[in-house]
Motif scaffolding. Structure first.
Motif, mmCIF file in Angstrom:
data_model
loop_
_atom_site.group_PDB
_atom_site.id
_atom_site.type_symbol
_atom_site.label_atom_id
_atom_site.label_comp_id
_atom_site.label_asym_id
_atom_site.label_seq_id
_atom_site.Cartn_x
_atom_site.Cartn_y
_atom_site.Cartn_z
ATOM 1 N N MET A 36 -7.956 6.203 -5.470
ATOM 2 C CA MET A 36 -8.262 5.070 -4.620
ATOM 3 C C MET A 36 -9.137 4.037 -5.332
ATOM 4 S SD MET A 36 -6.508 5.387 -1.949
ATOM 5 C CE MET A 36 -7.202 3.963 -1.131
ATOM 6 N N LEU B 170 0.813 -1.223 0.000
ATOM 7 C CA LEU B 170 0.000 0.000 0.000
ATOM 8 C C LEU B 170 0.849 1.278 0.000
ATOM 9 C CD1 LEU B 170 -2.649 -1.187 2.601
ATOM 10 C CD2 LEU B 170 -3.032 -0.807 0.171
ATOM 11 N N GLU C 164 -6.636 2.001 -7.018
ATOM 12 C CA GLU C 164 -5.845 1.249 -6.041
ATOM 13 C C GLU C 164 -6.609 0.036 -5.516
ATOM 14 O OE1 GLU C 164 -2.306 0.735 -3.727
ATOM 15 O OE2 GLU C 164 -2.801 1.896 -5.506
ATOM 16 N N GLN D 7 -4.163 8.550 2.752
ATOM 17 C CA GLN D 7 -3.278 7.673 3.523
ATOM 18 C C GLN D 7 -4.039 6.952 4.630
ATOM 19 O OE1 GLN D 7 -0.483 10.696 4.611
ATOM 20 N NE2 GLN D 7 0.805 10.396 2.797
ATOM 21 N N GLN E 29 -7.169 6.147 4.511
ATOM 22 C CA GLN E 29 -7.968 5.117 3.873
ATOM 23 C C GLN E 29 -7.122 3.889 3.556
ATOM 24 O OE1 GLN E 29 -11.535 5.044 3.134
ATOM 25 N NE2 GLN E 29 -10.647 3.012 3.223
ATOM 26 N N ARG E 30 -5.888 4.107 3.144
ATOM 27 C CA ARG E 30 -4.998 2.978 2.853
ATOM 28 C C ARG E 30 -4.650 2.204 4.130
ATOM 29 N NH1 ARG E 30 -0.073 5.115 -0.301
ATOM 30 N NH2 ARG E 30 -0.900 7.199 0.034
#
Length: 382
Positions: free
Chosen positions: A174, A123, A177, A140, A142-143
């Motif tokens: 995102m 991540l 991602e 960040q 959320q990751r």
């Protein structure tokens, strides 16, 4: 990995008077990215919480693989959930937040450290492992929330509107991602959103829900091209589809639509509508089906005055005065009248190279194959 299936699942509140879900039948395949989409109150989050074991099932059967999970405790389902609010512990570092679930389950310290490092690298969070959440950006955080789910290698991921707190740019990043990670891990993923852009760009299949019922389950492209009713047509596609009252008429041996003063021929495949000639229907035309023409008005063209122009760079979104075109119908269902009230003016999305001004009257050609026709009474696609 897991296959998750709802079999006639229902959920009612207030002594059975309020239904959140009604006879939901849905199978999420092993390794599939399934998106549940719909407006607020449609039942999508209720369905997600049922999978997690956070919501009791009133009727029907929920299975995870071959196990009936109706009464299975949340901790026994091996499900990881990512919430809209991130739900990070503010007093713990990024590394400690990611490791939290593993430690609770009694994993060995060396295994925890290895998995945290691997997940952080995946991540791109390695440099932030010693930071607290307050020192991170929204993306960040959320990751980190995703990392806490990923580190466990669960049977399935459940995501409840995880991007709604991010700005538009971060949401785009995102989306890509999450899709990349899901492909890499091939873990069954159920993703809840009210954002149809997320649904169209992320899901292998999309379940469109409204008022506790499943309206249509299909690939994103099929939902766009072949919606089963006006609700699905209105919810899928951005900008939203235009609905117009029309009369089916005969034209050169085939059916056509009389929309106010305009005549729009339908493709040869619409011959099945011939028995309905003379009857009222609802025409659905997506904004991107409008093509500016310098030619004269005639069959297959529609004219409208420009009320407002949104310059989006590559495209122009034109807000048009529908003039003599009726946008409502007394015999329609309440839901479909609400859909049409939400867009009382036409919208056209055209190439940004055109030069169009407010108050200008513009002629458009309409591709017959891009026209959807709905029953005026039921809203069902004809």
């Amino acid at each position: 990995m897991a296959q998750i299936s709802f079999q006639n699942v229902s959920k009612t509140y207030a002594g059975g008077k309020s239904a959140a879900l009604t006879d939901l039948n849905l199978t999420i395949k092993d390794g599939e990215f399934m998106v549940l989409v719909g407006p607020s109150g449609c039942g999508k989050t209720t369905a997600l919480r049922m999978i997690a074991g956070l919501e009791e099932i009133t009727g029907g059967t929920l299975k995870i693989n071959d196990t009936v999970a109706n009464d299975l405790a949340p901790r026994d389902r091996d499900i990881a959930m990512v919430f809209q609010s991130y739900a990070l512990y503010p007093h713990l570092t990024v590394g400690e937040n990611i490791a939290f679930g593993l430690k609770v389950r009694g994993a060995k310290s060396e295994d925890v450290a290895t998995k945290v490092r691997e997940t952080a690298a995946l991540l791109e969070l390695t440099e932030f492992l010693e930071r607290k959440p307050a020192r991170l950006s929204g993306g960040q955080r959320q990751r980190v929330a995703m990392g806490r789910a990923l580190v466990r290698s669960p049977n399935a991921f459940l995501m409840d509107e995880p991007l709604s707190n991010l700005d538009a740019r971060l949401r785009g990043q995102m989306r890509a991602e999450i899709s990349r990670l899901q492909r890499m891990r091939a873990v069954t993923t159920v993703y809840v959103t009210h954002d149809q852009v997320e649904a169209m760009t992320m899901g292998h299949r999309v379940a469109v829900m409204n008022k506790g019922t499943l309206q249509q389950l299909d690939s994103p492209r099929r939902l766009y091209d072949s919606p089963v009713n006006m609700f699905v047509a209105s919810f899928i596609g951005s900008p939203p589809i235009n609905f117009m009252e029309a009369i089916l008429v005969a034209h050169e041996g085939g059916p056509a639509l009389r929309i106010g003063p305009f005549l729009l021929p339908l493709p040869a495949s619409a011959d099945r509508l011939s028995p309905r000639i003379g009857g009222k229907v609802i025409a659905g035309i997506r904004p991107e089906a409008f093509k500016v023409t310098d030619g004269p008005a005639g069959p297959g063209t529609l004219s409208a005055k420009v009320l407002f122009v949104e310059d989006l760079g590559a495209d122009l979104l034109l807000h048009l005065d529908s003039g003599e075109i009726s946008m409502g119908h007394a015999d329609m269902t309440e839901d479909d009248r609400d859909v049409m009230k939400s867009s009382p003016k036409l919208k056209a999305s055209i190439d940004g190279s055109h030069r169009v001004s407010r108050d200008e009257t513009v002629n458009f050609t309409i591709d017959p194959n891009a026209i959807l026709v709905f029953d005026a009474d039921t809203g069902v696609t004809l």
